[in-house]
Design an enzyme around this catalytic site. Structure first.
Site, PDB file in Angstrom:
ATOM      1  N   ASN A  65       4.266  23.155  37.719  1.00 63.79           N
ATOM      2  CA  ASN A  65       4.287  23.486  39.140  1.00 63.79           C
ATOM      3  C   ASN A  65       2.884  23.717  39.694  1.00 63.79           C
ATOM      4  O   ASN A  65       2.710  23.915  40.900  1.00 63.79           O
ATOM      5  CB  ASN A  65       5.203  24.683  39.441  1.00 63.79           C
ATOM      6  CG  ASN A  65       4.789  25.958  38.731  1.00 63.79           C
ATOM      7  OD1 ASN A  65       3.890  25.969  37.894  1.00 63.79           O
ATOM      8  ND2 ASN A  65       5.467  27.049  39.051  1.00 63.79           N
ATOM      9  N   ASP A  94      -2.421  30.694  40.315  1.00 63.12           N
ATOM     10  CA  ASP A  94      -1.073  30.877  39.796  1.00 63.12           C
ATOM     11  C   ASP A  94      -0.995  32.289  39.213  1.00 63.12           C
ATOM     12  O   ASP A  94      -2.017  32.887  38.857  1.00 63.12           O
ATOM     13  CB  ASP A  94      -0.821  29.830  38.702  1.00 63.12           C
ATOM     14  CG  ASP A  94       0.454  30.077  37.938  1.00 63.12           C
ATOM     15  OD1 ASP A  94       1.509  30.229  38.572  1.00 63.12           O
ATOM     16  OD2 ASP A  94       0.375  30.150  36.697  1.00 63.12           O
ATOM     17  N   GLY A 122       5.068  30.335  41.737  1.00 58.12           N
ATOM     18  CA  GLY A 122       6.473  29.958  41.776  1.00 58.12           C
ATOM     19  C   GLY A 122       7.364  31.126  42.132  1.00 58.12           C
ATOM     20  O   GLY A 122       8.527  30.949  42.481  1.00 58.12           O
ATOM     21  N   LYS A 143       2.947  23.451  45.535  1.00 58.56           N
ATOM     22  CA  LYS A 143       1.822  24.363  45.766  1.00 58.56           C
ATOM     23  C   LYS A 143       0.694  23.642  46.499  1.00 58.56           C
ATOM     24  O   LYS A 143      -0.008  24.241  47.314  1.00 58.56           O
ATOM     25  CB  LYS A 143       1.322  24.942  44.442  1.00 58.56           C
ATOM     26  CG  LYS A 143       2.316  25.887  43.767  1.00 58.56           C
ATOM     27  CD  LYS A 143       1.700  26.523  42.536  1.00 58.56           C
ATOM     28  CE  LYS A 143       2.683  27.419  41.808  1.00 58.56           C
ATOM     29  NZ  LYS A 143       2.081  28.114  40.654  1.00 58.56           N
TER      30      LYS A 143
END
Length: 248
Positions: free
Chosen positions: A198, A10, A45, A172
């Protein structure tokens, strides 16, 4: 090569510190992992537009999962798959955001739109993801409850004060599964690191799911382990321990 062949990172709250930078230690660890033959990639994201400066800075030529799985890339300029949002959903969520007086934004193929630059013709745009932001948690919970009732969205967040919407089943994790299939590896050979909702699907699906020290509590509970915060080079610590030690 050791057990792990891919590291999925991330960006915000994970590989990026609070100054929105990649620390020297993180950069060095990522470079060393790549030299050791391990694929290091972003699973973010963000859309490709806002991820690209960091991709270029780290000279990554690896696959990328952007917009929470809305787009999956074989390489920075090679799109593998795209999951679009229906224009009618975007129109309804835009109306909801205006009615509730929240900040909102949306990623599309054509660019990033928000309350300050919302387009007039919603139907002509290729939408990928929509988001709401408000510090009024009661209002946010009400919006989430209504959206859940629609039954068509994957609902996550990248911060406790927001909601992020993708088509149901798009995450994801789904993006990483596509990448693993492309690379010919298993999800058991993946390390996934993140800090927000997320990230939870990929953290649960990966061989080693890692929550940042600054992660939301639900992420820490779902992870196999918790590393240091994004300001303490938590990404580098995991790469050093689980990739670089294995390759020596």
């Amino acid at each position: 090569m050791g057990k792990f062949k891919l590291v999925a990172l991330d960006m915000d709250g994970t590989v990026l510190n609070e100054e929105q930078k990649v620390s020297e230690r993180n950069k060095k660890a990522i470079g060393a992992a790549i030299e050791a033959g391990v694929t290091v990639m972003f699973a973010t994201g963000r859309g490709i537009q806002s991820a690209r400066p960091f991709i270029d800075r780290l000279n990554l030529q690896s696959p990328i999962v952007t917009t929470n799985g809305g787009e999956v890339w074989r390489a920075p300029d090679d799109l593998m798959k795209r999951h679009q949002m229906e224009a009618k959903w975007i129109r309804q969520m835009h109306e909801m955001a205006i009615l509730e007086d929240t900040w909102f934004w949306a990623y599309a193929v054509e660019g990033v739109y928000n309350r300050d630059n919302w387009p007039g013709d919603i139907d002509s745009i290729d939408w990928i993801k929509f988001g709401f932001h408000t510090e009024n948690l009661e209002k946010l919970a009400g919006i989430r409850m209504e959206l859940e009732a629609w039954g068509v969205f994957e609902i996550t967040n990248s911060h406790p004060f927001n909601l992020e919407l993708n088509p149901l089943g798009v995450s994801k994790a789904s993006g990483l599964i596509d990448v693993c299939r492309f690379l010919g590896i298993e999800m058991s050979e993946v390390i996934a690191m993140g800090d927000s909702l997320n990230d939870i699907a990929m953290i649960r699906a990966a061989g080693l799911g890692v929550a940042m020290g600054n992660a939301q509590e639900e992420i820490k509970q779902a992870a196999d382990l918790v590393t240091a915060t994004n300001n303490e080079d938590g990404v580098a610590q995991i790469i050093e321990q689980y990739i670089l030690k294995q390759s020596n």
